[in-house]
Design a protein around this motif. Structure first.
Motif, PDB file in Angstrom:
ATOM      1  N   LEU A   1       0.832  -1.207   0.000  1.00  0.00           N
ATOM      2  CA  LEU A   1       0.000   0.000   0.000  1.00  0.00           C
ATOM      3  C   LEU A   1       0.867   1.258   0.000  1.00  0.00           C
ATOM      4  O   LEU A   1       0.608   2.230  -0.710  1.00  0.00           O
ATOM      5  N   LEU A   2       1.910   1.181   0.812  1.00  0.00           N
ATOM      6  CA  LEU A   2       2.825   2.329   0.873  1.00  0.00           C
ATOM      7  C   LEU A   2       3.453   2.585  -0.486  1.00  0.00           C
ATOM      8  O   LEU A   2       3.558   3.711  -0.953  1.00  0.00           O
ATOM      9  N   LEU A   3       3.843   1.472  -1.110  1.00  0.00           N
ATOM     10  CA  LEU A   3       4.457   1.566  -2.429  1.00  0.00           C
ATOM     11  C   LEU A   3       3.487   2.215  -3.414  1.00  0.00           C
ATOM     12  O   LEU A   3       3.842   3.144  -4.146  1.00  0.00           O
ATOM     13  N   ARG A   4       2.255   1.720  -3.390  1.00  0.00           N
ATOM     14  CA  ARG A   4       1.261   2.239  -4.315  1.00  0.00           C
ATOM     15  C   ARG A   4       0.987   3.726  -4.036  1.00  0.00           C
ATOM     16  O   ARG A   4       0.910   4.545  -4.949  1.00  0.00           O
ATOM     17  N   ASN A   5       0.907   4.064  -2.743  1.00  0.00           N
ATOM     18  CA  ASN A   5       0.703   5.477  -2.396  1.00  0.00           C
ATOM     19  C   ASN A   5       1.832   6.332  -2.931  1.00  0.00           C
ATOM     20  O   ASN A   5       1.620   7.428  -3.434  1.00  0.00           O
ATOM     21  N   HIS A   6       3.004   5.772  -2.772  1.00  0.00           N
ATOM     22  CA  HIS A   6       4.171   6.506  -3.220  1.00  0.00           C
ATOM     23  C   HIS A   6       4.111   6.725  -4.734  1.00  0.00           C
ATOM     24  O   HIS A   6       4.318   7.827  -5.225  1.00  0.00           O
ATOM     25  N   GLU A   7       3.794   5.676  -5.460  1.00  0.00           N
ATOM     26  CA  GLU A   7       3.683   5.797  -6.914  1.00  0.00           C
ATOM     27  C   GLU A   7       2.595   6.793  -7.282  1.00  0.00           C
ATOM     28  O   GLU A   7       2.784   7.655  -8.131  1.00  0.00           O
ATOM     29  N   ASP A   8       1.470   6.706  -6.597  1.00  0.00           N
ATOM     30  CA  ASP A   8       0.338   7.580  -6.926  1.00  0.00           C
ATOM     31  C   ASP A   8       0.618   9.035  -6.603  1.00  0.00           C
ATOM     32  O   ASP A   8       0.091   9.942  -7.238  1.00  0.00           O
ATOM     33  N   SER A   9       1.422   9.240  -5.590  1.00  0.00           N
ATOM     34  CA  SER A   9       1.696  10.620  -5.186  1.00  0.00           C
ATOM     35  C   SER A   9       2.514  11.353  -6.244  1.00  0.00           C
ATOM     36  O   SER A   9       2.674  12.571  -6.184  1.00  0.00           O
TER      37      SER A   9
ATOM     38  N   SER B   1       6.276   1.592 -13.124  1.00  0.00           N
ATOM     39  CA  SER B   1       5.134   2.318 -12.563  1.00  0.00           C
ATOM     40  C   SER B   1       4.344   2.982 -13.684  1.00  0.00           C
ATOM     41  O   SER B   1       4.921   3.416 -14.687  1.00  0.00           O
ATOM     42  N   GLU B   2       3.073   3.103 -13.445  1.00  0.00           N
ATOM     43  CA  GLU B   2       2.140   3.686 -14.410  1.00  0.00           C
ATOM     44  C   GLU B   2       2.555   5.108 -14.823  1.00  0.00           C
ATOM     45  O   GLU B   2       2.416   5.506 -15.976  1.00  0.00           O
TER      46      GLU B   2
ATOM     47  N   GLN C   1       5.600  11.132  -6.634  1.00  0.00           N
ATOM     48  CA  GLN C   1       6.937  11.500  -6.170  1.00  0.00           C
ATOM     49  C   GLN C   1       8.026  10.583  -6.683  1.00  0.00           C
ATOM     50  O   GLN C   1       9.209  10.906  -6.610  1.00  0.00           O
ATOM     51  N   GLY C   2       7.622   9.448  -7.173  1.00  0.00           N
ATOM     52  CA  GLY C   2       8.668   8.550  -7.652  1.00  0.00           C
ATOM     53  C   GLY C   2       8.066   7.346  -8.335  1.00  0.00           C
ATOM     54  O   GLY C   2       6.859   7.135  -8.281  1.00  0.00           O
ATOM     55  N   TRP C   3       8.885   6.623  -9.012  1.00  0.00           N
ATOM     56  CA  TRP C   3       8.417   5.430  -9.697  1.00  0.00           C
ATOM     57  C   TRP C   3       9.445   4.324  -9.588  1.00  0.00           C
ATOM     58  O   TRP C   3      10.588   4.555  -9.198  1.00  0.00           O
ATOM     59  N   PHE C   4       8.985   3.109  -9.926  1.00  0.00           N
ATOM     60  CA  PHE C   4       9.863   1.947  -9.773  1.00  0.00           C
ATOM     61  C   PHE C   4       9.969   1.189 -11.070  1.00  0.00           C
ATOM     62  O   PHE C   4       9.100   1.297 -11.942  1.00  0.00           O
ATOM     63  N   TRP C   5      11.015   0.482 -11.170  1.00  0.00           N
ATOM     64  CA  TRP C   5      11.223  -0.300 -12.391  1.00  0.00           C
ATOM     65  C   TRP C   5      12.025  -1.538 -12.086  1.00  0.00           C
ATOM     66  O   TRP C   5      12.754  -1.600 -11.085  1.00  0.00           O
ATOM     67  N   SER C   6      11.863  -2.540 -12.958  1.00  0.00           N
ATOM     68  CA  SER C   6      12.778  -3.691 -12.884  1.00  0.00           C
ATOM     69  C   SER C   6      12.926  -4.253 -14.289  1.00  0.00           C
ATOM     70  O   SER C   6      12.088  -4.010 -15.162  1.00  0.00           O
ATOM     71  N   THR C   7      14.037  -4.921 -14.513  1.00  0.00           N
ATOM     72  CA  THR C   7      14.257  -5.538 -15.831  1.00  0.00           C
ATOM     73  C   THR C   7      14.657  -6.991 -15.649  1.00  0.00           C
ATOM     74  O   THR C   7      15.056  -7.406 -14.558  1.00  0.00           O
ATOM     75  N   ASP C   8      14.602  -7.710 -16.741  1.00  0.00           N
ATOM     76  CA  ASP C   8      15.139  -9.075 -16.714  1.00  0.00           C
ATOM     77  C   ASP C   8      16.630  -9.016 -17.060  1.00  0.00           C
ATOM     78  O   ASP C   8      17.191  -7.924 -17.249  1.00  0.00           O
TER      79      ASP C   8
ATOM     80  N   GLY D   1      18.924  -9.326 -13.524  1.00  0.00           N
ATOM     81  CA  GLY D   1      18.277  -8.103 -14.006  1.00  0.00           C
ATOM     82  C   GLY D   1      18.504  -6.961 -13.038  1.00  0.00           C
ATOM     83  O   GLY D   1      19.370  -7.043 -12.160  1.00  0.00           O
ATOM     84  N   TYR D   2      17.742  -5.916 -13.230  1.00  0.00           N
ATOM     85  CA  TYR D   2      17.887  -4.711 -12.397  1.00  0.00           C
ATOM     86  C   TYR D   2      16.604  -4.428 -11.651  1.00  0.00           C
ATOM     87  O   TYR D   2      15.508  -4.736 -12.118  1.00  0.00           O
ATOM     88  N   ARG D   3      16.748  -3.785 -10.524  1.00  0.00           N
ATOM     89  CA  ARG D   3      15.608  -3.168  -9.872  1.00  0.00           C
ATOM     90  C   ARG D   3      15.999  -1.751  -9.518  1.00  0.00           C
ATOM     91  O   ARG D   3      17.164  -1.504  -9.180  1.00  0.00           O
ATOM     92  N   GLY D   4      15.023  -0.895  -9.584  1.00  0.00           N
ATOM     93  CA  GLY D   4      15.414   0.477  -9.263  1.00  0.00           C
ATOM     94  C   GLY D   4      14.238   1.416  -9.177  1.00  0.00           C
ATOM     95  O   GLY D   4      13.081   1.011  -9.221  1.00  0.00           O
ATOM     96  N   SER D   5      14.558   2.672  -9.100  1.00  0.00           N
ATOM     97  CA  SER D   5      13.528   3.697  -8.937  1.00  0.00           C
ATOM     98  C   SER D   5      13.920   4.939  -9.734  1.00  0.00           C
ATOM     99  O   SER D   5      15.029   5.042 -10.232  1.00  0.00           O
ATOM    100  N   GLY D   6      12.956   5.815  -9.825  1.00  0.00           N
ATOM    101  CA  GLY D   6      13.259   7.074 -10.520  1.00  0.00           C
ATOM    102  C   GLY D   6      12.436   8.206  -9.928  1.00  0.00           C
ATOM    103  O   GLY D   6      11.381   7.970  -9.357  1.00  0.00           O
ATOM    104  N   ILE D   7      12.926   9.403 -10.010  1.00  0.00           N
ATOM    105  CA  ILE D   7      12.108  10.555  -9.595  1.00  0.00           C
ATOM    106  C   ILE D   7      12.171  11.620 -10.685  1.00  0.00           C
ATOM    107  O   ILE D   7      13.143  11.720 -11.436  1.00  0.00           O
TER     108      ILE D   7
END
Ligand code: C2E
Ligand code: MG
Ligand code: MG
Length: 733
Positions: A55-63, A81-82, A65-72, A158-164
């Motif tokens: 939920l926190l993650l989703r709130n964060h994405e919705d706000s 993130s949307e 303020q940031g987004w997340f990503w991962s690759t193979d 793969g990678y996991r990460g975030s972006g702002i």
């Protein structure tokens, strides 16, 4: 590492109404979130905490303020993130499975490529805050971080990460760096920027022995615009100045505003003083054209100082300091001029500062004196009046011309006191003259801008008893600075007192006939340079003078031609119906006592006398220079000099046709060929004409670079060429 199981109720993002995460992708990603919310000692996941985490993650994405990503392992997007899809304007579904790198614009500089996304991804490096620009949609920048993921066995998964989103910060950083490098008023490079540029240019050019000139440009009378029309008008004017400068110089990056009304131009690979002088003149002419600011018309001028690397300095500090000295000298020469740097300017700058100091006490010490130059009716040769010209009798330096010290007085804020003294003294003298000679007094534009002027004039008249109609104030065109209400009010006030007004130096500035119709002048004084031009072949000045005279007559104004020296000029002036003449052909200025003598004798008539023709512009001089012939350097005396040749003395019986290199000093060499030779005198012709030095003198177009001087001095030996006897040998014989 703990991973959550698919199907776990905690892993249904749909519960929250968000997009469903494509199968597979969430595993690694949620695992990471789960890690963070795992109980301290690990072992077993807590579904409730994991759900909270989601939920926190989703709130964060919705706000937003940031987004997340991962690759193979192949760098294809597994989770995103949307918000990113929204930004790119593409459905999320079409992005999953694409290469992660396609979300961003590729790096465009070599330096950036070192840290580019594909580079980092292939090296499986971790990265933080990598600035990347969205490949599509509106301009958007992200700071992207990523961590490579490895299985227990060490295989890369793969990678996991975030972006702002950092678009706003990036823009303000860009603005800030713009502000740090560019002048916000004109958009030109600022002082910091241009001095850095000059530094780099000079450092790059030095080993290649390339030249680089700089010009410092300072506006004349800008302060007046600011003071009379206000700062917004001053700002508008500076913007127009910048535009005009750019038009002439062309290269935007090389023009800068240093601050105030000072500009600097860098001209790479330029050492031709002929071309530089032309450009400086163009700049002065262009900046001296009238401006229209906020509905007012105004005129300013410009002075230019030029210094050229490597001759006048190799470092930017030296070059700028020397260009500044040249500028200072240009201003001291009466403004509206350019000046090349030369080493003797250090001395003149010191002299000028000393003069400024002395000027402060000159009045009190009684060193100022007025002389009076007759103004003569051209038809009858009778004197109608005189112009008061101030002289400074300096205790050590003798008589100093007002052309030198008036600009200093204007700059040092001394002109008002001096002007008041001139007015008072001249009126006093004139009130005692026999007869009713008119008195003309020069009024500086700075005095004219002072609302106190009419009071001071009225006071001088009242105190001395001089009739107002005998007093004529000479003002220059620059008072039309801003056809402002103030200018109009000043004219009205002066006319109210009953004094006459003369427009001085017509033909030197921007001469517009337009304002003659509205300004209440009684006389136009045509400048000597304009009259001199008129006697030259092909000049249109005569036609213009005829037009001015016709206009003046129609407006019931008198005309005076200034600086008439020769009889041919006087002749022309009479033919053109100019009503009055002032010049050496009648008389230089005279002391008050002499004037009284003439005036007492009744009608003062002067017979014109002078050369039949204006002598050509050869400079008479006595200057030691070098004449290099083969491996000999003779010291000779230059007796006169023109752009095309010189007369030298000091060698005996030099055959016509002999070729010399004339060394004027400071790297100025000119190849010259002997055209006439008589005993110890030779007339030589230069292969390449000299050019104006901006100070009424001449200089060589190019100079021998300091790099070459050493080399050249080694090449002279070996040759055996005929040598000449010098007059000093000759005197000994
Ligand atoms: P100006 O008002 O144009 O004065 C005429 C200048 O031309 C005077 O120079 C005069 O000596 C010179 N002149 C006159 N006839 C000839 C000639 O036939 N040949 C040549 N070569 N020159 C001639 P001066 O006295 O050196 O004054 C220079 C300028 O200084 C004046 O130009 C004027 O603008 C300014 N000035 C002089 N006295 C005052 C003053 O009391 N107050 C102010 N504000 N300026 C002054
Ligand atoms: Mg005058
Ligand atoms: Mg004049």
């Amino acid at each position: 590492m703990m991973t959550m199981q698919q199907g776990d109720p905690a892993l249904r993002p749909d519960d929250d109404g968000g997009p469903s995460v494509p199968g597979g992708a969430e595993r690694g990603f949620f695992g990471k979130i789960g890690d963070r919310f795992a109980p301290p000692r690990g072992g077993q996941s807590l579904p409730l905490a994991a759900h909270d985490a989601l939920l926190l993650l989703r709130n964060h994405e919705d706000s937003g303020q940031g987004w997340f990503w991962s690759t193979d392992a192949d760098g294809r997007i597994a989770y995103l993130s949307e918000a990113v899809a929204d930004q790119l304007g593409r459905p999320l579904g079409t992005l999953i499975g694409q290469a992660f790198t396609t979300l961003f614009l590729p790096a465009d500089s070599a330096a950036e490529r070192q840290r580019s996304l594909p580079f980092l991804l292939t090296r499986q490096s971790k990265f933080d805050g990598l600035a990347l620009r969205a490949a599509q949609g509106e301009e958007c920048w992200w700071a992207v971080s990523g961590r490579p993921q490895f299985e227990a066995g060490g295989r890369f998964t793969g990678y996991r990460g975030s972006g702002i989103d950092v678009t706003v910060q990036r823009r303000s950083a860009e603005d800030a760096s713009r502000l740090a490098l560019y002048d916000s008023l004109t958009g030109l490079a600022n002082r910091f920027n241009i001095s850095r540029r000059l530094d780099t240019t000079l450092t790059t050019f030095a080993p290649q022995q390339r030249s680089c000139a700089i010009m410092l440009i300072d506006l004349d009378r800008f302060k007046q615009v600011n003071d009379t029309l206000g700062h917004p008008a001053g700002d508008a004017l500076l913007r127009q100045v910048a535009e005009r400068l750019l038009k002439i110089v062309g290269d935007k990056e090389m023009v800068s505003r240093l601050g105030g009304d000072e500009f600097q131009v860098i001209l790479a690979d330029q050492d031709d003083r002929g071309k530089l002088g032309d450009m400086a003149s163009d700049i002065i002419a262009s900046l001296s054209q009238p401006y229209s600011v906020e509905g007012s018309r105004c005129i300013i001028g410009a002075s230019v100082g030029v210094a050229i690397a490597p001759f006048d300095g190799m470092t930017s500090e030296d070059l700028v300091r020397n260009a500044d000295l040249a500028l200072y000298a240009a201003k001291g020469n009466g403004r509206g001029r350019f000046r090349f740097y030369s080493s003797d300017l250090h001395q003149s700058a010191e002299d000028r500062r000393a003069l400024e100091e002395d000027l402060r006490d000159a009045l009190v010490r009684g060193e100022m004196e007025l002389t009076y130059q007759p103004v003569v009716r051209a038809r009858s040769n009778t004197v109608s009046g005189v112009e008061a010209l101030v002289r400074w009798n300096h205790p050590e330096r003798g008589t100093i011309s007002p052309a030198l010290f008036i600009p200093i007085a204007e700059e040092a804020n001394l002109i008002w006191t001096l002007g008041e003294w001139v007015l008072r003294k001249a009126c006093e003298d004139a009130a005692r003259w026999p007869g009713d000679l008119r008195l003309a007094v020069n009024v500086s534009p700075i005095q004219f801008a002072n609302p106190d002027l009419p009071r001071v004039i009225a006071h001088a008249l009242a105190a001395t008893g001089l009739a107002p109609e005998r007093l004529e104030l000479e003002i220059t065109e620059s008072v039309f600075l801003g056809d402002s209400a103030e200018t109009a009010a000043m004219f009205t006030a002066l006319k109210g007192i009953g004094v006459r007004l003369a427009l001085d130096d017509f033909g030197t500035g921007y001469s517009s006939l337009g304002y003659l119709q509205s300004a209440p002048f009684d006389k136009i004084k045509i400048d000597q340079s304009f009259v001199r031009g008129a006697t030259q072949k092909g000049s249109r000045n005569a036609a213009i003078i005829a037009a001015i005279v016709a206009l003046a007559e129609a407006l019931e104004m008198e005309t005076t031609a200034e600086g008439i020296e020769s009889l041919d000029q006087l002749d022309l002036i009479r033919k053109l119906n100019v009503s009055h003449v002032q010049g050496y052909v009648y008389s230089k200025s005279v002391a008050n006592d002499e004037l009284i003598g003439h005036a007492e004798a009744g009608s003062w008539t002067i017979a014109p006398a002078g050369p039949a023709k204006q002598r050509n512009d050869r400079f008479q001089m006595f200057r030691k220079i070098g004449a290099v012939h083969g491996n000999h350097r003779y010291t000779v005396v230059m007796r006169n000099l023109s752009a095309t040749g010189a007369f030298i003395e000091g060698m005996v019986d030099v055959p016509v046709g002999t070729r010399f290199v004339i060394d004027f000093g400071e790297g100025q060499l000119a190849t010259a060929i002997v055209r006439r030779s008589k005993k110890h005198q030779q007339g030589v012709e230069f292969e390449q004409s000299l050019v104006a030095d901006g100070n009424g003198g001449l200089c060589t177009r190019h100079r021998v670079s300091p790099y070459l001087i050493a080399a050249a001095s080694q090449q002279t030996g070996g040759l055996s060429l005929p040598t000449f006897t010098t007059t000093s040998d000759w005197a000994e014989n």
